[in-house]
Design a protein around this motif. Sequence first.
Motif, mmCIF file in Angstrom:
data_model
loop_
_atom_site.group_PDB
_atom_site.id
_atom_site.type_symbol
_atom_site.label_atom_id
_atom_site.label_comp_id
_atom_site.label_asym_id
_atom_site.label_seq_id
_atom_site.Cartn_x
_atom_site.Cartn_y
_atom_site.Cartn_z
ATOM 1 N N GLY A 214 8.711 -7.810 -7.852
ATOM 2 C CA GLY A 214 8.341 -8.789 -6.831
ATOM 3 C C GLY A 214 6.869 -8.748 -6.446
ATOM 4 O O GLY A 214 6.511 -8.846 -5.280
ATOM 5 N N ARG A 215 6.009 -8.546 -7.450
ATOM 6 C CA ARG A 215 4.569 -8.495 -7.185
ATOM 7 C C ARG A 215 3.836 -9.472 -8.109
ATOM 8 O O ARG A 215 4.372 -9.841 -9.164
ATOM 9 C CB ARG A 215 4.007 -7.084 -7.430
ATOM 10 C CG ARG A 215 4.679 -5.977 -6.645
ATOM 11 C CD ARG A 215 4.418 -6.106 -5.142
ATOM 12 N NE ARG A 215 4.756 -4.920 -4.394
ATOM 13 C CZ ARG A 215 5.978 -4.596 -3.980
ATOM 14 N NH1 ARG A 215 6.995 -5.372 -4.252
ATOM 15 N NH2 ARG A 215 6.181 -3.502 -3.292
ATOM 16 N N THR A 216 2.601 -9.832 -7.732
ATOM 17 C CA THR A 216 1.826 -10.724 -8.598
ATOM 18 C C THR A 216 0.948 -9.877 -9.514
ATOM 19 O O THR A 216 0.681 -8.710 -9.239
ATOM 20 C CB THR A 216 0.908 -11.638 -7.775
ATOM 21 O OG1 THR A 216 -0.043 -10.807 -7.098
ATOM 22 C CG2 THR A 216 1.697 -12.441 -6.759
ATOM 23 N N ARG A 217 0.487 -10.496 -10.599
ATOM 24 C CA ARG A 217 -0.375 -9.808 -11.555
ATOM 25 C C ARG A 217 -1.651 -9.316 -10.855
ATOM 26 O O ARG A 217 -2.139 -8.223 -11.110
ATOM 27 C CB ARG A 217 -0.729 -10.777 -12.688
ATOM 28 C CG ARG A 217 -1.188 -10.122 -13.963
ATOM 29 C CD ARG A 217 -1.193 -11.140 -15.077
ATOM 30 N NE ARG A 217 0.149 -11.383 -15.572
ATOM 31 C CZ ARG A 217 0.730 -10.683 -16.546
ATOM 32 N NH1 ARG A 217 0.076 -9.711 -17.136
ATOM 33 N NH2 ARG A 217 1.948 -10.962 -16.944
ATOM 34 N N GLN A 218 -2.157 -10.174 -9.960
ATOM 35 C CA GLN A 218 -3.360 -9.830 -9.212
ATOM 36 C C GLN A 218 -3.164 -8.530 -8.432
ATOM 37 O O GLN A 218 -3.977 -7.616 -8.474
ATOM 38 C CB GLN A 218 -3.682 -10.995 -8.261
ATOM 39 C CG GLN A 218 -5.154 -11.165 -7.998
ATOM 40 C CD GLN A 218 -5.937 -11.239 -9.302
ATOM 41 O OE1 GLN A 218 -5.543 -11.930 -10.238
ATOM 42 N NE2 GLN A 218 -7.043 -10.504 -9.381
ATOM 43 N N GLU A 219 -2.032 -8.463 -7.732
ATOM 44 C CA GLU A 219 -1.747 -7.286 -6.899
ATOM 45 C C GLU A 219 -1.694 -6.009 -7.724
ATOM 46 O O GLU A 219 -2.221 -4.982 -7.319
ATOM 47 C CB GLU A 219 -0.386 -7.460 -6.191
ATOM 48 C CG GLU A 219 -0.402 -8.411 -5.009
ATOM 49 C CD GLU A 219 1.009 -8.617 -4.466
ATOM 50 O OE1 GLU A 219 1.364 -7.932 -3.497
ATOM 51 O OE2 GLU A 219 1.753 -9.439 -5.044
ATOM 52 N N VAL A 220 -1.032 -6.065 -8.882
ATOM 53 C CA VAL A 220 -0.835 -4.833 -9.633
ATOM 54 C C VAL A 220 -2.095 -4.375 -10.353
ATOM 55 O O VAL A 220 -2.254 -3.197 -10.624
ATOM 56 C CB VAL A 220 0.329 -4.929 -10.652
ATOM 57 C CG1 VAL A 220 1.602 -5.339 -9.962
ATOM 58 C CG2 VAL A 220 0.016 -5.891 -11.771
ATOM 59 N N LYS A 221 -2.995 -5.317 -10.622
ATOM 60 C CA LYS A 221 -4.210 -4.938 -11.360
ATOM 61 C C LYS A 221 -5.179 -4.171 -10.472
ATOM 62 O O LYS A 221 -5.929 -3.334 -10.937
ATOM 63 C CB LYS A 221 -4.886 -6.204 -11.893
ATOM 64 C CG LYS A 221 -4.150 -6.766 -13.103
ATOM 65 C CD LYS A 221 -5.013 -6.728 -14.322
ATOM 66 C CE LYS A 221 -4.190 -6.729 -15.585
ATOM 67 N NZ LYS A 221 -4.605 -7.677 -16.573
ATOM 68 N N SER A 222 -5.166 -4.502 -9.180
ATOM 69 C CA SER A 222 -6.210 -3.972 -8.317
ATOM 70 C C SER A 222 -5.913 -2.583 -7.776
ATOM 71 O O SER A 222 -6.793 -1.922 -7.267
ATOM 72 C CB SER A 222 -6.439 -4.945 -7.163
ATOM 73 O OG SER A 222 -5.206 -5.124 -6.487
ATOM 74 N N LYS A 223 -4.672 -2.133 -7.882
ATOM 75 C CA LYS A 223 -4.312 -0.863 -7.226
ATOM 76 C C LYS A 223 -3.556 0.067 -8.171
ATOM 77 O O LYS A 223 -2.902 -0.397 -9.093
ATOM 78 C CB LYS A 223 -3.404 -1.172 -6.025
ATOM 79 C CG LYS A 223 -4.161 -1.598 -4.781
ATOM 80 C CD LYS A 223 -3.249 -1.718 -3.588
ATOM 81 C CE LYS A 223 -2.795 -3.142 -3.398
ATOM 82 N NZ LYS A 223 -1.766 -3.341 -2.424
ATOM 83 N N PRO A 224 -3.629 1.383 -7.882
ATOM 84 C CA PRO A 224 -2.794 2.302 -8.671
ATOM 85 C C PRO A 224 -1.318 1.958 -8.480
ATOM 86 O O PRO A 224 -0.925 1.406 -7.450
ATOM 87 C CB PRO A 224 -3.099 3.678 -8.084
ATOM 88 C CG PRO A 224 -4.373 3.530 -7.350
ATOM 89 C CD PRO A 224 -4.456 2.106 -6.905
ATOM 90 N N TYR A 225 -0.559 2.333 -9.483
ATOM 91 C CA TYR A 225 0.861 1.956 -9.529
ATOM 92 C C TYR A 225 1.618 2.265 -8.242
ATOM 93 O O TYR A 225 2.323 1.422 -7.696
ATOM 94 C CB TYR A 225 1.506 2.680 -10.714
ATOM 95 C CG TYR A 225 2.887 2.206 -11.055
ATOM 96 C CD1 TYR A 225 3.129 0.872 -11.378
ATOM 97 C CD2 TYR A 225 3.958 3.097 -11.079
ATOM 98 C CE1 TYR A 225 4.402 0.438 -11.716
ATOM 99 C CE2 TYR A 225 5.236 2.671 -11.423
ATOM 100 C CZ TYR A 225 5.444 1.341 -11.734
ATOM 101 O OH TYR A 225 6.698 0.925 -12.061
ATOM 102 N N TRP A 226 1.467 3.477 -7.757
ATOM 103 C CA TRP A 226 2.271 3.871 -6.594
ATOM 104 C C TRP A 226 1.797 3.221 -5.300
ATOM 105 O O TRP A 226 2.495 3.251 -4.302
ATOM 106 C CB TRP A 226 2.351 5.390 -6.450
ATOM 107 C CG TRP A 226 2.997 6.012 -7.645
ATOM 108 C CD1 TRP A 226 2.454 6.932 -8.478
ATOM 109 C CD2 TRP A 226 4.297 5.720 -8.169
ATOM 110 N NE1 TRP A 226 3.328 7.235 -9.488
ATOM 111 C CE2 TRP A 226 4.473 6.508 -9.327
ATOM 112 C CE3 TRP A 226 5.337 4.867 -7.783
ATOM 113 C CZ2 TRP A 226 5.628 6.473 -10.083
ATOM 114 C CZ3 TRP A 226 6.493 4.836 -8.542
ATOM 115 C CH2 TRP A 226 6.628 5.630 -9.686
ATOM 116 N N GLU A 227 0.584 2.643 -5.337
ATOM 117 C CA GLU A 227 0.159 1.877 -4.160
ATOM 118 C C GLU A 227 0.689 0.454 -4.252
ATOM 119 O O GLU A 227 0.825 -0.235 -3.255
ATOM 120 C CB GLU A 227 -1.366 1.862 -4.065
ATOM 121 C CG GLU A 227 -1.896 3.160 -3.501
ATOM 122 C CD GLU A 227 -3.406 3.185 -3.466
ATOM 123 O OE1 GLU A 227 -4.014 2.130 -3.182
ATOM 124 O OE2 GLU A 227 -3.961 4.268 -3.760
#
Length: 651
Positions: A214-227
């Motif tokens: 339930g996340r966007t590509r933008q969100e996952v690219k900018s932060k480490p996985y567990w964040e």
Amino acid sequence: MTQSNDNPGVKALMTAASEERFMALVTATSDVVYSLNADWTIMRELDGRGFLKDAHQPTTDWFNINIPQQERVRVRAAIDEAIKDKKIFELEHRVSRADDTIGWTYSRAIPLLNEQGNIIEWFGTASDITERKRAEELLQETNERLVVSNRELLQMQKNLEFRTAEKQEAIDRLHASERNVRNMVRQAPVGMCIVEGDPMYMTEMNDSFLEIIGRTRQEVKSKPYWEVIPEAKAVYKPITDNVLATGNTYRAYEHEIMLVRNGLPEIVYIDFVYEPMIDFLGKAYAIMIVAIDVTDKVLARRKVERAEESLRMAVDAAELGTYFINATDRIFNPSPRLKDFFGFKPHEEVPYEAAINQIHPDYRQRVADMVEAAFIKGERFDLEYPVMGFHDGRIRWVRGIGTMQHYDGKDFFTGVLHEITERKQDEIRKNDFIGMVSHELKTPLTSLGAIIQVADAKLKDNEDEFLSGAMRKAAVQVKRMAEMINGFLNISRLESGKIRIEKTKFNIVDLVNETVDEMKATVNNHRIDFTACPSTQVFADWEKLLSVLSNLISNAVKYSMGGTTIEILCESGDDEVTVSIKDQGIGIKSSDKDKIFDRYYRVENNNTKHVSGFGIGLYLSAEIIKHHNGRIWLESEPGKGSTFYFSLPLA
Ligand code: ADP
């Protein structure tokens, strides 16, 4: 050691030196300067900077103080040689320092000779070379190690060269497979991603994976996985850590987890695999995560489980017997309650034949045929029949309902049974009563009919018009009454299984003609048209079929306006003949169509409330057609009319 036998430097020093100038020189140098007597037994330090022990004081045991144990032999030998040859002493050696550590020094001493060429004194300097020596030692050590490593490297290189081609190919393959893996991740229909690095980032992912978390590509690219998915960290981080540390694959099925999707917490169920990606050295450097959201599946299964549980409870509460028969091996699995209905003990083995044998002989064949029809044609089983208890001999009536089911790749015939003995006994009593009453009424009515017929004949030409008309009307009413009574008689016979079908071979066209003629005699306000088909032989009960046909025609009359036409059609096919009765009457709503053949069912509305009837005509007709292995059905449009059909197999 430098060889200098004629000592030109010493002579020069001797001639040039004055005490003052010499001391100035000594003070300027950074080294320690000392003097020794001819045989090196007494030493005197000249500058006093504390390089040697016991500075300033001429000492006799300077050798033991300043030269450490491990150097004494070597230094002594060099001194002895210098004294003997009267030449410059020059040596690098270890030295004990004032702070009790051991350092290195470069000592150099020049002998001062007299006119006779004998040594009168030595002048020496000592420079601290500890740092240099240490560096040299280190260098030496490193060199030694390098030599070893080089040897090993050489060996390795040889090995490697030997396998370079192979290795290159392997590397190419590895790169290609990594590219494939990454491509696969992007295109996979299931959720996939690759996580790597410290802190761990998602370096590759597909839309399905983003959808699951339930996340966007933008969100996952900018932060480490567990964040990116902090809510999953507590459960999943130990797992990823372990996969990376051990290189072992981790699998989980229907893992329940709370994920915050689009800002809302949701409980989801995931099937997933953590597959380590291994580098050349065999170490896990990344994890490929494959995840499938199985929430719908899990919830659906839970729902089914709950439904099954409710069904089981309902079955128990309603005291239903259940069974299933495997289509392939025909193995019969009855529940304890069902065994009880058949008079067996709950834990007794009851094969299919044993159960069938307990069915009352009048119904046994019918039940067996209907079960067979369910297997072969997929027909629904619904029948009331009596069974005789195996141990207790008690007669119990049961209603059995069953259908074919497909489950887990197999076909089953399964259903429920419930005991209807009490209801059935009531019904039997009622039927017996109706049968008895009808039978009793039939006798006087037959006599009455005969009397009216005779009276009618006698009064035919009577001047009293009322009397002659009244007799005809009385005859019609008696006929109607006789039909009704017959209907009741038939129903009671049918219910008690006493209905008898007496089949003969005849032409269906003759039957329709006769019925139509009979009907025409009593129907005045409707037109009845019959379009015959070529002569068609059937093997059937003439009387019973006549009652079916007259029933359908009289319904067509009853439920349509006077002045309309009733069309009767006969169509003969390859293996069956179909008769249809079409009216232009009130029609039947589709919601009533299914129920219209039920016993005592009547459509209740303004059009029908003035029409008399008991709702047994169609029920009896359908039963009679069924006993002939035929079919009965209808087509209808409310307000326009209905067409009833029945078909019979050819003789
Ligand atoms: P009965 O006519 O005695 O009520 P039937 O069993 O013959 O009983 O018919 C059942 C019901 O079906 C009737 O009450 C009637 O509502 C409906 N029905 C039967 N035939 C027709 C028809 N031709 N047109 C309209 N309704 C009909």
